[in-house]
Design a protein around this motif. Structure first.
Motif, mmCIF file in Angstrom:
data_model
loop_
_atom_site.group_PDB
_atom_site.id
_atom_site.type_symbol
_atom_site.label_atom_id
_atom_site.label_comp_id
_atom_site.label_asym_id
_atom_site.label_seq_id
_atom_site.Cartn_x
_atom_site.Cartn_y
_atom_site.Cartn_z
ATOM 1 N N ILE A 51 0.871 -1.175 0.000
ATOM 2 C CA ILE A 51 0.000 0.000 0.000
ATOM 3 C C ILE A 51 0.909 1.226 0.000
ATOM 4 N N LEU A 52 0.853 1.993 -1.064
ATOM 5 C CA LEU A 52 1.756 3.131 -1.209
ATOM 6 C C LEU A 52 1.204 4.381 -0.508
ATOM 7 N N ASP A 53 2.055 5.374 -0.394
ATOM 8 C CA ASP A 53 1.681 6.590 0.348
ATOM 9 C C ASP A 53 0.474 7.293 -0.242
ATOM 10 N N ASP A 54 0.315 7.222 -1.571
ATOM 11 C CA ASP A 54 -0.808 7.893 -2.219
ATOM 12 C C ASP A 54 -2.071 7.006 -2.243
ATOM 13 N N LYS A 55 -2.022 5.899 -1.506
ATOM 14 C CA LYS A 55 -3.136 4.940 -1.371
ATOM 15 C C LYS A 55 -3.315 4.049 -2.601
ATOM 16 N N SER A 56 -2.442 4.219 -3.585
ATOM 17 C CA SER A 56 -2.467 3.269 -4.697
ATOM 18 C C SER A 56 -1.785 1.978 -4.242
ATOM 19 N N LEU A 57 -1.849 0.963 -5.096
ATOM 20 C CA LEU A 57 -1.417 -0.373 -4.692
ATOM 21 C C LEU A 57 -0.369 -0.911 -5.657
ATOM 22 N N GLU A 58 0.634 -1.565 -5.111
ATOM 23 C CA GLU A 58 1.691 -2.166 -5.920
ATOM 24 C C GLU A 58 1.707 -3.673 -5.675
ATOM 25 N N ILE A 59 1.624 -4.424 -6.762
ATOM 26 C CA ILE A 59 1.669 -5.882 -6.679
ATOM 27 C C ILE A 59 3.043 -6.339 -7.134
ATOM 28 N N LEU A 60 3.732 -7.060 -6.254
ATOM 29 C CA LEU A 60 5.033 -7.629 -6.587
ATOM 30 C C LEU A 60 4.817 -9.096 -6.949
ATOM 31 N N ALA A 61 5.303 -9.485 -8.126
ATOM 32 C CA ALA A 61 5.036 -10.829 -8.621
ATOM 33 C C ALA A 61 6.233 -11.376 -9.372
ATOM 34 N N GLU A 62 6.126 -12.650 -9.760
ATOM 35 C CA GLU A 62 7.161 -13.297 -10.559
ATOM 36 C C GLU A 62 6.518 -14.114 -11.664
ATOM 37 N N LYS A 63 7.193 -14.167 -12.802
ATOM 38 C CA LYS A 63 6.815 -15.065 -13.885
ATOM 39 C C LYS A 63 8.085 -15.597 -14.529
ATOM 40 N N ASP A 64 8.184 -16.906 -14.597
ATOM 41 C CA ASP A 64 9.388 -17.544 -15.153
ATOM 42 C C ASP A 64 10.645 -17.013 -14.471
ATOM 43 N N GLU A 65 10.557 -16.845 -13.131
ATOM 44 C CA GLU A 65 11.673 -16.387 -12.297
ATOM 45 C C GLU A 65 12.080 -14.934 -12.565
#
Length: 305
Positions: A84-98
């Protein structure tokens, strides 16, 4: 910046995607795979308008409907974390094929559903896919004319028995409880099946085999160890949520189900949840689909504000 990221592409995720597409939102559907538990469900007779069908066909229709709106879920995505970022937007951390991937969005719908619960006993991991399965629909035909054990006391275990009654030569149904949970008609069918031997008050303690399953051990009601010689095992003891990635700030219950209100909002603004991963009391395809629609409509209202 996306308007919405939908995590999951089964009943809830697909339904949310259809509603988001109809509102021309800038969104993506990301998932490990499409279909989820729906895709491996067997016979389905309680989906309004479908009559009798099966999970594979229902899952295929979900994806076809998304395709009608030009939406194709991005598969192979493993979610690691949500920030949850300071501006209330959202960041998704993910992986695909490493490879690491980031998605930045105003809103998220979590619709990742559940996966089969494990026994956590000796031999379970060693013999998975070597005679031990969590999906009767997928692997049942491999055990034609063989002796199998089905572990569980709910509807999924009993549905497994009805499937294997047409395939296996003998079935042991192992229930750790003194009775079954489920529809009365199904329970009566199980008790009347000639191939089936029901063992109550039995706690499975060990899977036995060499290169392949050869048997199992269980403790009976008197705490005595008993052994069954079998050639296959199907485990149906419930589900656990696919919620390893959710932020610590998100409210969950003791089952790790995400708490939502009647409009699929969580305690974090911008994060919504739908389907079996939520704390709704009934886990059904039709309910998950309805929740997906509800979550998408709530996202639209949130974005408009």
């Amino acid at each position: 910046m996306l308007d919405l990221v939908i995590i999951g592409a089964s009943a809830a995720g697909a339904s949310a995607g259809i509603y988001a597409a109809r509102q021309n939102l800038n969104f993506k559907i990301i998932t490990i795979e499409t279909g989820g538990e729906v895709a491996i469900s067997g016979q389905i007779k309680n989906l309004p308008g479908w009559g009798e069908t099966n999970g594979a066909d229902v899952s295929r229709k979900f994806q076809e409907h998304l395709g009608f709106y030009g939406i194709k879920p991005i598969t192979g995505i493993k979610i690691k974390n949500i920030k949850i970022l300071d501006d209330k937007s959202l960041e998704i951390l993910a992986e695909k094929d490493e490879k690491k991937i980031k998605y930045h969005s105003k809103t998220i719908i979590i619709a990742t559903g559940v996966r089969p619960r494990e026994l956590n006993i000796p031999g379970e991991k060693e013999f998975r896919n070597k005679g031990l399965s969590y999906c009767t629909v997928c692997d049942g035909p491999l055990f034609n004319n063989k002796t199998v054990a089905i572990i569980g006391g709910g509807m999924s275990a009993m549905e497994s028995v009805l499937m294997m009654d047409k395939i296996a030569s003998k079935i042991y149904l192992i229930n750790k409880n003194p009775q079954f949970k489920g529809e009365i008609r199904t329970i009566e069918k199980i008790k009347a099946a000639q191939k089936v031997k029901i063992i109550y008050n039995a706690l499975t303690s060990k899977i036995i085999g060499t290169n392949f399953v050869k048997g199992l051990e269980y403790k009976d009601g008197n705490n005595q160890i008993k052994e069954l010689k079998i050639e296959g095992i199907f485990v149906h003891i419930g589900m656990t949520t696919n919620s390893d990635f959710i932020p610590a700030e998100l409210d969950t219950n003791k089952f790790n189900e995400i708490k939502i209100n009647k409009t699929c909002e969580t305690n974090i603004p911008g994060i919504f949840a739908a389907g079996d991963i939520t704390d709704i009391p009934h886990k059904q395809i039709v309910i998950a689909s309805g929740q997906g629609a509800c979550a998408a409509l709530s996202v639209i209202k949130y974005l408009n504000k």
